[in-house]
Motif scaffolding. Structure first.
Motif, PDB file in Angstrom:
ATOM      1  N   ARG A 181       0.824  -1.211   0.000  1.00  0.00           N
ATOM      2  CA  ARG A 181       0.000   0.000   0.000  1.00  0.00           C
ATOM      3  C   ARG A 181       0.861   1.265   0.000  1.00  0.00           C
ATOM      4  NH1 ARG A 181      -5.282  -0.077  -1.588  1.00  0.00           N
ATOM      5  NH2 ARG A 181      -6.290  -1.976  -0.834  1.00  0.00           N
ATOM      6  N   ARG A 182       1.927   1.250   0.821  1.00  0.00           N
ATOM      7  CA  ARG A 182       2.794   2.435   0.927  1.00  0.00           C
ATOM      8  C   ARG A 182       3.444   2.769  -0.410  1.00  0.00           C
ATOM      9  NH1 ARG A 182       8.720   2.315   3.684  1.00  0.00           N
ATOM     10  NH2 ARG A 182       9.469   4.274   2.792  1.00  0.00           N
ATOM     11  N   HIS A 183       4.030   1.767  -1.059  1.00  0.00           N
ATOM     12  CA  HIS A 183       4.727   2.035  -2.306  1.00  0.00           C
ATOM     13  C   HIS A 183       3.756   2.199  -3.477  1.00  0.00           C
ATOM     14  CE1 HIS A 183       8.268   0.423  -0.012  1.00  0.00           C
ATOM     15  NE2 HIS A 183       8.730   1.540  -0.527  1.00  0.00           N
ATOM     16  N   HIS A 184       2.566   1.616  -3.348  1.00  0.00           N
ATOM     17  CA  HIS A 184       1.528   1.842  -4.356  1.00  0.00           C
ATOM     18  C   HIS A 184       1.106   3.305  -4.340  1.00  0.00           C
ATOM     19  CE1 HIS A 184      -2.216  -0.120  -6.422  1.00  0.00           C
ATOM     20  NE2 HIS A 184      -1.704   0.857  -7.147  1.00  0.00           N
ATOM     21  N   THR A 185       0.940   3.843  -3.143  1.00  0.00           N
ATOM     22  CA  THR A 185       0.589   5.259  -3.012  1.00  0.00           C
ATOM     23  C   THR A 185       1.714   6.144  -3.531  1.00  0.00           C
ATOM     24  OG1 THR A 185      -0.802   4.819  -1.074  1.00  0.00           O
ATOM     25  CG2 THR A 185      -0.020   7.087  -1.381  1.00  0.00           C
ATOM     26  N   THR A 189       2.017   9.085  -6.415  1.00  0.00           N
ATOM     27  CA  THR A 189       2.373  10.433  -5.968  1.00  0.00           C
ATOM     28  C   THR A 189       3.523  11.029  -6.773  1.00  0.00           C
ATOM     29  OG1 THR A 189       1.667   9.907  -3.704  1.00  0.00           O
ATOM     30  CG2 THR A 189       3.110  11.819  -3.992  1.00  0.00           C
ATOM     31  N   ILE A 190       4.598  10.246  -6.967  1.00  0.00           N
ATOM     32  CA  ILE A 190       5.796  10.796  -7.626  1.00  0.00           C
ATOM     33  C   ILE A 190       5.868  10.458  -9.112  1.00  0.00           C
ATOM     34  CG2 ILE A 190       7.035  10.681  -5.444  1.00  0.00           C
ATOM     35  CD1 ILE A 190       8.647   8.360  -6.540  1.00  0.00           C
ATOM     36  N   SER A 194       9.906   8.497 -11.995  1.00  0.00           N
ATOM     37  CA  SER A 194      10.662   8.813 -10.778  1.00  0.00           C
ATOM     38  C   SER A 194      10.729   7.607  -9.850  1.00  0.00           C
ATOM     39  CB  SER A 194      10.019   9.993 -10.047  1.00  0.00           C
ATOM     40  OG  SER A 194      10.088  11.167 -10.833  1.00  0.00           O
ATOM     41  N   PHE A 195       9.631   6.852  -9.787  1.00  0.00           N
ATOM     42  CA  PHE A 195       9.591   5.664  -8.935  1.00  0.00           C
ATOM     43  C   PHE A 195      10.583   4.618  -9.425  1.00  0.00           C
ATOM     44  CE2 PHE A 195       7.873   1.672  -7.315  1.00  0.00           C
ATOM     45  CZ  PHE A 195       7.507   2.005  -6.019  1.00  0.00           C
ATOM     46  N   GLN A 196      10.620   4.393 -10.739  1.00  0.00           N
ATOM     47  CA  GLN A 196      11.545   3.418 -11.302  1.00  0.00           C
ATOM     48  C   GLN A 196      12.992   3.831 -11.075  1.00  0.00           C
ATOM     49  OE1 GLN A 196       8.805   1.705 -15.031  1.00  0.00           O
ATOM     50  NE2 GLN A 196      10.422   3.192 -15.409  1.00  0.00           N
TER      51      GLN A 196
END
Length: 214
Positions: A181-185, A189-190, A194-196
């Motif tokens: 859930r945390r990283h899904h959010t 968000t970013i 950017s996440f990759q």
């Protein structure tokens, strides 16, 4: 039975690659005549042995698994090697001089086991893998976050689209990744790029458990 063979030639045809192989100092006439052998499994060995980086990854992951189980590291190492042999049909091997491919497959096995059991590692598992696509697939299969290893849910990098019923859409060609859930959010968000760049994980194509929803 397993035999070490020499590849003495090959040719490329419309149906695939044909090879001429030699089994040194063995007469296999009875095997082929009596048992009518038509197929065989083949492993390719290019002469490269396990790298220092592969050995480091394997031992760090085995140490984390040993700590989680409470077992002695050397005993855990042997148990994991036999687990790998049972799952892959590999022969017994040594982490001091096995091939690069054997090391890669063994790292896959122990990371699969860590994901299956929910074992927390001391580093991101993506930094431990020697085969990122295989690791990301295993995360989806085991419903584990590709970043932290916690319980996860599928995030579609390629959106299915408004109005489509996800229960009926074949999403095998859509890129997806399993995230908690945390990283899904965070990815929402970013942004995906950017996440990759931050975590070095990405979406992959393929089937997955339809019971996982994002």
């Amino acid at each position: 039975m397993t035999e070490l063979v020499k590849i003495e030639g090959f040719r490329i045809g419309q149906e695939g690659t044909g090879m001429v192989v030699l089994v040194p100092k063995r007469d296999l006439t009875d095997l082929f005549m009596d048992k009518h052998i038509k197929t065989a499994e083949i492993r390719f060995y290019d002469g490269r042995t396990i790298t220092a980086e592969q050995r480091k990854k394997a031992y760090a992951t085995m140490a984390d698994i040993a700590k989680w189980t409470g077992e002695m590291p050397e005993i855990m190492k042997e148990w994991l090697k036999y687990l790998h042999i049972a799952r892959t049909g590999s022969e017994y091997f040594s982490l001091s001089n096995c091939s690069v491919d054997t090391a890669r497959e063994f790292i896959n096995t122990i990371l699969d086991y860590a994901l299956e059991m929910g074992i927390e590692l001391t580093d991101f598992a993506v930094n431990r893998t020697d085969d990122t696509n295989r690791y990301l697939y295993s995360c989806i299969k085991n419903k584990r976050c590709a970043v932290c290893g916690r319980d996860g849910e599928v995030h579609h990098v390629d959106t299915i689209g408004m109005g489509n019923d996800r229960r009926k859409v074949d999403d095998s060609k859509y890129r997806k990744i399993c995230l908690c859930r945390r990283h899904h959010t965070e990815i929402h968000t970013i942004g995906t790029v950017s996440f990759q760049e931050k975590y070095h994980v990405y979406g992959i194509e393929g089937k997955y458990d339809k019971n996982i929803r994002n």
